[in-house]
Design an enzyme around this catalytic site. Structure first.
Site, PDB file in Angstrom:
ATOM      1  N   ARG A  16      13.569   1.024   2.339  1.00 39.20           N
ATOM      2  CA  ARG A  16      13.165   2.157   1.492  1.00 39.20           C
ATOM      3  C   ARG A  16      13.895   3.456   1.848  1.00 39.20           C
ATOM      4  NH1 ARG A  16       7.009   2.769   1.742  1.00 39.20           N
ATOM      5  NH2 ARG A  16       7.395   2.079   3.870  1.00 39.20           N
ATOM      6  N   GLU A  17      15.176   3.348   2.175  1.00 38.29           N
ATOM      7  CA  GLU A  17      15.966   4.541   2.512  1.00 38.29           C
ATOM      8  C   GLU A  17      15.977   5.524   1.342  1.00 38.29           C
ATOM      9  OE1 GLU A  17      16.837   1.399   2.590  1.00 38.29           O
ATOM     10  OE2 GLU A  17      18.093   0.886   4.311  1.00 38.29           O
ATOM     11  N   TRP A  18      15.993   4.960   0.161  1.00 36.14           N
ATOM     12  CA  TRP A  18      16.032   5.750  -1.070  1.00 36.14           C
ATOM     13  C   TRP A  18      14.802   6.658  -1.189  1.00 36.14           C
ATOM     14  CZ3 TRP A  18      12.667   5.006  -5.352  1.00 36.14           C
ATOM     15  CH2 TRP A  18      13.092   5.552  -6.571  1.00 36.14           C
ATOM     16  N   LYS A  19      13.652   6.045  -0.947  1.00 39.32           N
ATOM     17  CA  LYS A  19      12.390   6.800  -1.019  1.00 39.32           C
ATOM     18  C   LYS A  19      12.407   7.946  -0.006  1.00 39.32           C
ATOM     19  CE  LYS A  19       7.544   6.088   0.265  1.00 39.32           C
ATOM     20  NZ  LYS A  19       6.801   6.343  -0.974  1.00 39.32           N
ATOM     21  N   LYS A 112       3.658   2.128 -18.512  1.00 39.43           N
ATOM     22  CA  LYS A 112       4.138   0.867 -17.967  1.00 39.43           C
ATOM     23  C   LYS A 112       5.366   0.389 -18.731  1.00 39.43           C
ATOM     24  CE  LYS A 112       1.263  -2.474 -17.562  1.00 39.43           C
ATOM     25  NZ  LYS A 112       1.751  -3.374 -16.514  1.00 39.43           N
ATOM     26  N   GLU A 607      -3.191  -4.815 -18.300  1.00 38.28           N
ATOM     27  CA  GLU A 607      -1.797  -4.876 -17.858  1.00 38.28           C
ATOM     28  C   GLU A 607      -1.163  -6.241 -18.050  1.00 38.28           C
ATOM     29  OE1 GLU A 607      -1.203  -3.415 -13.915  1.00 38.28           O
ATOM     30  OE2 GLU A 607      -2.255  -1.554 -14.353  1.00 38.28           O
ATOM     31  N   CYS A 645     -10.082   1.053 -15.975  1.00 41.64           N
ATOM     32  CA  CYS A 645      -9.584   2.437 -15.920  1.00 41.64           C
ATOM     33  C   CYS A 645      -8.857   2.893 -17.164  1.00 41.64           C
ATOM     34  CB  CYS A 645      -8.589   2.619 -14.807  1.00 41.64           C
ATOM     35  SG  CYS A 645      -9.063   2.026 -13.249  1.00 41.64           S
ATOM     36  N   HIS A 696      -9.098  12.608 -12.090  1.00 38.69           N
ATOM     37  CA  HIS A 696      -7.697  12.758 -11.707  1.00 38.69           C
ATOM     38  C   HIS A 696      -7.305  14.209 -11.511  1.00 38.69           C
ATOM     39  CE1 HIS A 696      -8.242   8.945 -13.797  1.00 38.69           C
ATOM     40  NE2 HIS A 696      -7.379   8.476 -12.932  1.00 38.69           N
TER      41      HIS A 696
END
Ligand code: GLN
Ligand code: ZN
Length: 756
Positions: A16-19, A112, A607, A645, A696
């Protein structure tokens, strides 16, 4: 002329270097130049890696700093008017503001990406004139060529899909909208052709959904125009995630190649080719390695599929590739420390590219050349299939005995009366959805416990203290139905996966969910079986502290299924059934321990809906079956709740009704009550809790707002069946906000009761 290809490579990097690079930049710890430099390195490394794997057509331009749909919108200058922008290439800062919002303006919406767990930013068209601010595919093509000498295959999101995913245009002006983008697309293609680019992949996954004849007409217009703009450029019109909806039309389009998914198409793409043939002059880009799941392919079977395809099209103009972008799978199995039998049966992005390379070699030189790899793949799969993990005889027997249609022994009306006598709740009972704030402290203690820095007992004592504290808070708030607060859970699927047999958790198997956010879905590799009670201790403890009913809290079978990587040697419905059967045991265990309200959450039910409506029924039937298997064996007085949800139930209301729960709680606050009608029209006759405020948002709602929400609902729904609750779990909120908001909610409920 068999060729190997890839449609897209994970952006995130092995660790996850990108993150990390993104988040450093967002925190102001690195500059824009540093971010661009770091991500360029990563991107080139990924391209190099694909080259080393022997891939002929390597995608370029599939990389993104956030999301490829946002990239496309930015390329066309579609910056929402609420963000400052003066034309030209969209600055990095503005790009991220569209995705994440700023002090003055909210971010664009997120949705999504088809039926995956990836989320894209919804483009907001119409606020600015479309312009070509940069030729992204060309820039990435040049980058790879200059740095590595690799001539890649640029990837471009197609006009129809781009516009259908966007908002800000009228559906009856679809033609005009497409026309306003077509010259820009044409320019991109012309420039690519001039550059000497050979292949271009244009993604049009929209073409596997319920495409209308009118939209097919538009598609024809689009590809005729693009063909004229760059007659020598070899365009592959790429579809994925299901069978193309109108095979005959797609093969008539003036493009060099058609990309089809041969994994997630229920066999329909192959059947179409066999029935209608395939144009001799075109190339078939055949997605035969699963781009969305983590299992090693049986290369024998894949070879046979390829042979069948080859026979049906009568030529070897075939590109061998994954069924979709590999964005949806983790990077590599290499670093995982898991049982070898499982490890060798797994295949993430890098391993999938190897499979593609092997298959291409086999197709070119004959099966004998790849015999060893074929055998190895088969052996690995056989080993896992014959392992005890996949052959739980006891479970199989139990499941067989559980055959038949699961139903509650009494109908909803009778249950309602019995439950009313048992619980004696006032009208408009108040409750919450399950979780209370997961404070830093809670997370810190869990981490300590995971690292072995505190003992099991110490951790349990800590959790109990949290439960006790919140039972007292709920008493003070005067809620009617309590929850224990879910302090022991990090994630609603992981928690159960760790306690059931058949799940594997990984160290690095992350996939991008949205922006820099990655998830690590569990891998369901074996028979899912119940081992020990999972939630009883905490729930019973909570119940021991109060005379108010405490709801047991479970995650439903479909949600567990949809948020995991699922074994593919048996059907998904079969796996759902196994999960449901374990949950049934937990439900019964809770009931035996005198927990008489049990909530089984299914936030991910929607989903999993297939992309084509005609396939919905099969999915929903299986979902309803599993849910009922888990929940219907309880006594009349035991009240089953569920929570979802989202608010749009219009098209699945029959399935929701068929779940036969006693109480459903759903989100409505953000949809401004526009969907309440669904439940009224159908004369839905069971308990229903519409979220009366939006959890939220961090602000505490006013009594007037909540009262108005309740009044709107009661204008349509029967007050005797109505519950009052927030619209989702409260784990992301802080304690002060939570208590403040619930106080107002209870007050509003009391006020309302007096009026009735
Ligand atoms: N019971 C869960 C909670 O309150 C439900 C979460 C969800 O709906 N996603 O956190
Ligand atoms: Zn929710």
């Amino acid at each position: 002329m068999y060729k190997s290809s890839n449609l897209g490579y994970p952006r995130i990097g092995e660790k996850r270097e990108w993150k990390r690079a993104l988040e450093r930049y967002w925190k102001g710890e690195s500059s824009g130049e540093e971010l661009l430099e770091e991500t360029k390195k990563l991107r080139l490394k990924n391209i190099q890696k694909q080259k080393l794997q022997g891939i002929d057509l390597i995608p370029v331009g599939d990389f993104s700093l956030y999301d490829h749909v946002l990239d496309t919108a930015a390329m066309f200058g579609q910056v929402p008017a609420r963000f400052a922008y003066n034309g030209g290439k969209v600055p990095l800062q503005t790009y991220f503001q569209i995705a994440r919002g700023n002090k003055f303006a909210v971010a664009s919406a997120m949705k999504k990406w088809f039926n995956t767990n990836y989320h894209y930013m919804v483009p907001e068209l119409g606020e600015r004139k479309p312009l070509l601010t940069e030729n992204r595919p060309l820039a990435f093509f040049r980058e790879a060529k200059e740095a590595l000498g690799i001539e890649g295959k640029p990837v471009l999101l197609g006009p129809l899909t781009f516009i259908k995913l966007a908002k800000g245009y009228e559906e009856d002006k679809l033609e005009e909208t497409v026309e306003s983008y077509l010259p820009l697309y044409a320019q991109i293609l012309t420039e690519l052709e001039r550059e000497g680019v050979e292949w271009l992949q244009i993604d049009e996954p929209y073409l596997v959904t319920d495409v209308t004849p009118r939209e097919w007409n538009i598609t024809q217009q689009i590809y005729q125009t693009l063909q004229k703009a760059a007659p020598k450029l070899k365009v592959i019109l790429q579809t994925y995630f299901d069978a193309v909806t109108d095979y005959k039309t797609i093969i008539s389009l003036p493009v060099a190649g058609i990309g089809l998914d041969f994994v997630h198409d229920d066999g329909e793409n192959l059947a179409s080719i066999q029935q209608y043939g395939f144009p001799k002059e075109k190339v078939l880009a055949a997605g035969i390695i699963d781009g969305r799941n983590v299992w090693r392919a049986n290369l024998e079977e894949k070879g046979e599929l390829l042979a069948e395809i080859q026979k049906a099209i009568g030529s070897d103009k075939i590109i061998i590739q994954p069924s979709s972008s590999l964005l949806h799978v983790p990077v590599t199995v290499k670093e995982e420390q898991i049982d070898l039998i499982l490890k060798e049966a797994l295949s993430f992005a890098d391993e999938k590219l190897q499979e593609i390379n092997t298959l291409t070699e086999g197709a070119r030189k004959g099966k004998a050349v790849i015999r060893a790899q074929i055998d190895k793949s088969k052996e690995a799969i056989i080993r896992l299939n014959s392992s005890s993990a996949r052959n739980n005889q006891v479970l199989q027997e139990e499941l067989k005995r559980a055959a038949g249609k699961p139903e509650r022994s009494d109908n909803a009306k009778i249950r309602q009366q019995a439950q009313q006598e048992a619980f004696k709740l006032p009208i408009l009972p108040t409750t919450t959805i399950g979780s209370f704030p997961q404070t830093k402290e809670v997370r810190k203690e869990r981490l300590k416990w995971r690292k072995g820095e505190i003992t099991n007992e110490e951790y349990e004592t800590f959790i109990q203290a949290e439960i006790k504290k919140w039972i007292e808070i709920q008493e003070d708030l005067e809620l009617e139905v309590f929850v224990h607060g879910e302090f022991e859970r990090t994630d609603m699927v992981e928690y159960f996966g760790e306690k059931l047999a058949g799940f594997q958790f990984t160290r690095f198997a992350w996939v991008q969910s949205y922006g820099s956010r990655c998830v690590k879905p569990p891998i369901i590799y074996g028979d899912v079986a119940y081992e020990n009670p999972m939630t009883v201790k905490e729930t019973v403890y909570a119940q021991s502290l109060t005379t108010k009913p405490v709801k047991g809290m479970l995650t439903g079978p479909i949600t567990i299924l949809n948020w995991s990587f699922v074994r593919d040697d048996i059907s998904r419905a079969e796996v759902a059934k196994q999960i449901a059967f374990s949950l049934k045991k937990e439900v019964e265990e809770l009931e035996r321990n005198n927990i008489r309200m049990i909530q089984v959450d299914e936030p991910a039910l929607r989903e999993g809906l297939p992309l084509k409506k005609e396939k919905w029924k099969k999915y929903l039937d299986a979902a309803v079956y599993s849910f009922k298997l888990a929940t219907t064996s309880v006594e009349r007085e035991t009240q089953i709740h569920t929570h979802m949800c989202y608010s749009n139930f219009e098209d699945i209301i029959d399935a929701i009704d068929a779940l036969d729960v006693d109480v459903i709680s759903i989100e409505t606050s953000r949809s401004h009550g526009e969907f309440i009608q669904t439940f009224a029209k159908k004369t839905y006759e069971k308990g229903i809790g519409l979220g009366v405020y939006d959890i939220h948002s961090p602000r505490v709602p006013t009594k007037e707002e909540i009262t108005e929400n309740i009044e709107n609902a009661l204008a349509v729904l029967d007050p005797r069946l109505f519950w009052i609750n927030p619209d989702c779990g409260l784990k992301t909120r802080n304690e002060e906000e939570t208590i403040g908001a619930l106080e107002v909610m209870v007050e509003a409920a009391k006020g309302m009761r007096e009026k009735l």
